[in-house]
Design an enzyme around this catalytic site. Structure first.
Site, PDB file in Angstrom:
ATOM      1  N   GLU A   1      -0.898  -2.415  -9.640  1.00 45.26           N
ATOM      2  CA  GLU A   1      -0.930  -3.198  -8.655  1.00 45.26           C
ATOM      3  C   GLU A   1       0.446  -4.147  -8.779  1.00 45.26           C
ATOM      4  OE1 GLU A   1      -2.477  -3.374  -5.961  1.00 45.26           O
ATOM      5  OE2 GLU A   1      -3.994  -1.936  -6.538  1.00 45.26           O
TER       6      GLU A   1
ATOM      7  N   GLU B   1       0.890  -1.351   0.154  1.00 43.91           N
ATOM      8  CA  GLU B   1       0.074   0.003  -0.061  1.00 43.91           C
ATOM      9  C   GLU B   1       0.911   1.392  -0.078  1.00 43.91           C
ATOM     10  OE1 GLU B   1      -3.060  -0.251  -0.473  1.00 43.91           O
ATOM     11  OE2 GLU B   1      -2.910  -2.610  -0.312  1.00 43.91           O
TER      12      GLU B   1
END
Length: 420
Positions: free
Chosen positions: A358, A279
């Site tokens: 991602e 993250e």
């Protein structure tokens, strides 16, 4: 004409639903390639036989609900138009009050009520199956409370959009789409800015990490990534779900990294640090800003296409659709139908872009933590707890997956280990 159009629309929807059912339950390939069997990407190595069966069942049901609910929304708006429901709501609103603002508020309220009731079966089925498969931890009253909260938040935001949009349509007959896009830029940035502090707390409680030992290690990791410590939050999602997640949200001083408490409860310290590093990568590499930029570019082209289609359809089929002109509030279901359709058609592109970021975040997390074993076990636990397919069928990946599939993520980790 009315009977023919409605019959064709219903038949097209049922044929589509039948084809998707056949594809998802019989034709779609979710098996693991032979070369991946026995590796960390093989679900048989980290799920028992019952979990394997449940993950296949739940994934197929959830995917079918997705592919059935989206065109169902198009069908709803189409029938609202051709049966004159939108025109009736507009007439009703005009008779209720002489103020244009209140007319739009009345019209939108009844339109949203109707849409809520008609779409409710799909919403309930999603809740029912998530509870049946032990993903959701909510009871019916809790879930219904969230649904009603969604209704009012969406109503307020949509009312602002409708008032501004139709004022622009009246003022700029041919270029309303450009003016609407120009105003959507600050509006989008404002919503992104206030969401973490004004909207999300309406659903859940957000607070600093309670595990101080873990907090110290996360702050050390955040310091290595040059991330302000106050951007790490915990949220009590265990009141709603057993699934695991973490995410980055917000912009500017309100941006924050959020960990679900279920993630903190079910993952080990090293696994949590890897998830946090992933993250943090989104924060460090400014992925959220690139996402906003891409959305604004696509919305510019999308609004232009919608404007052209609305003008053409109303000129040619205005009587059949019961629409006087583009700038009349009765055209709003057509605007929603076209918007939903374009968003669905653009989803393979937006998902592809998201999967790229991602993948970069995965690599960043591995380089920051240097712990590939924790990365592998965290991905495996995410799949096991969420009952996710490790290798979903191609169409599911194309239209639903904003993240790489677990097989792709785990196989890359296997390659990293081999390279070392």
């Amino acid at each position: 004409m009315l009977r023919k159009w409605s019959f064709r629309a219903l038949m097209l929807y049922f044929v589509f639903g039948l084809l998707m059912y056949i594809y998802l339950f019989f034709l779609g390939d979710s098996t693991i390639p032979e070369e991946m069997m026995g590796t960390s990407a093989d679900p048989a190595t980290f799920m028992n036989s019952r979990e394997l069966m449940l993950s296949e069942e739940y994934s197929k049901i959830r995917n079918l609900l997705f592919f059935m609910s989206t065109p169902y929304e198009w069908l709803l708006y189409f029938l609202i138009l051709i049966f004159g429901v939108s025109r009736a709501f507009a007439n009703w609103a005009e008779k209720t009050t002489k103020f244009a603002f209140l007319q739009k508020a009345v019209y939108l309220f009844w339109l949203n009520i109707l849409a809520f009731v008609i779409v409710y079966p799909f919403q309930y089925l999603s809740f029912y199956f998530s509870t049946t498969y032990n993903i959701s931890t909510q009871n019916f009253s809790q879930w219904m409370g969230d649904e009603l909260l969604d209704f009012w938040i969406n109503y307020i935001l949509m009312l602002v959009i409708v008032i501004v949009l139709y004022a622009l349509m009246k003022k700029f007959k041919k270029r309303w789409w450009l003016a609407a896009w120009a105003l959507s830029v600050p509006f989008t940035l404002f919503i992104m800015f206030v969401q973490p502090v004004m909207i999300d707390p309406l659903y859940n409680d957000f607070y600093p990490l309670q595990n101080k030992e873990l907090e110290a290690e996360i702050l050390t990791l955040a310091n290595e990534a040059n991330i302000p410590a106050e951007h790490v939050f915990e949220v009590n999602k265990s009141e709603e779900t057993n699934a695991l997640n973490a995410y980055v949200i917000g912009i500017g001083s309100n941006s924050r990294i959020v960990l679900w408490d279920t993630t903190l409860e079910k993952l080990s310290k090293d696994e949590i640090l890897f998830v946090m590093a992933h993250e943090m990568a989104h924060y460090v590499e400014k992925h959220i800003y690139f996402g906003i930029g891409g959305y604004l570019i696509l919305s510019l082209f999308g609004l232009w296409i919608i404007a052209k289609w609305m003008e053409y359809l109303i000129q040619k089929h205005g009587n059949d659709l019961k629409i006087k002109e583009v700038s009349h509030i009765s055209s709003f279901p057509l605007f929603l139908l076209l918007s939903s359709f374009l968003l669905f058609m653009a989803s393979p592109l937006t998902n592809l872009s998201s999967r790229y970021t991602e993948t970069r975040a995965d690599r960043y997390a591995i380089e920051l933590t240097e712990d590939k074993e924790a990365a592998i076990s965290s991905f495996q636990e995410l799949s096991r707890v969420g009952l996710s397919q490790v290798n979903p069928p191609y169409l599911v990946k194309l239209f639903r997956y904003s993240h790489p599939t677990m097989m792709e993520r785990l196989s890359r980790l296997e390659q990293f280990k081999e390279e070392e």
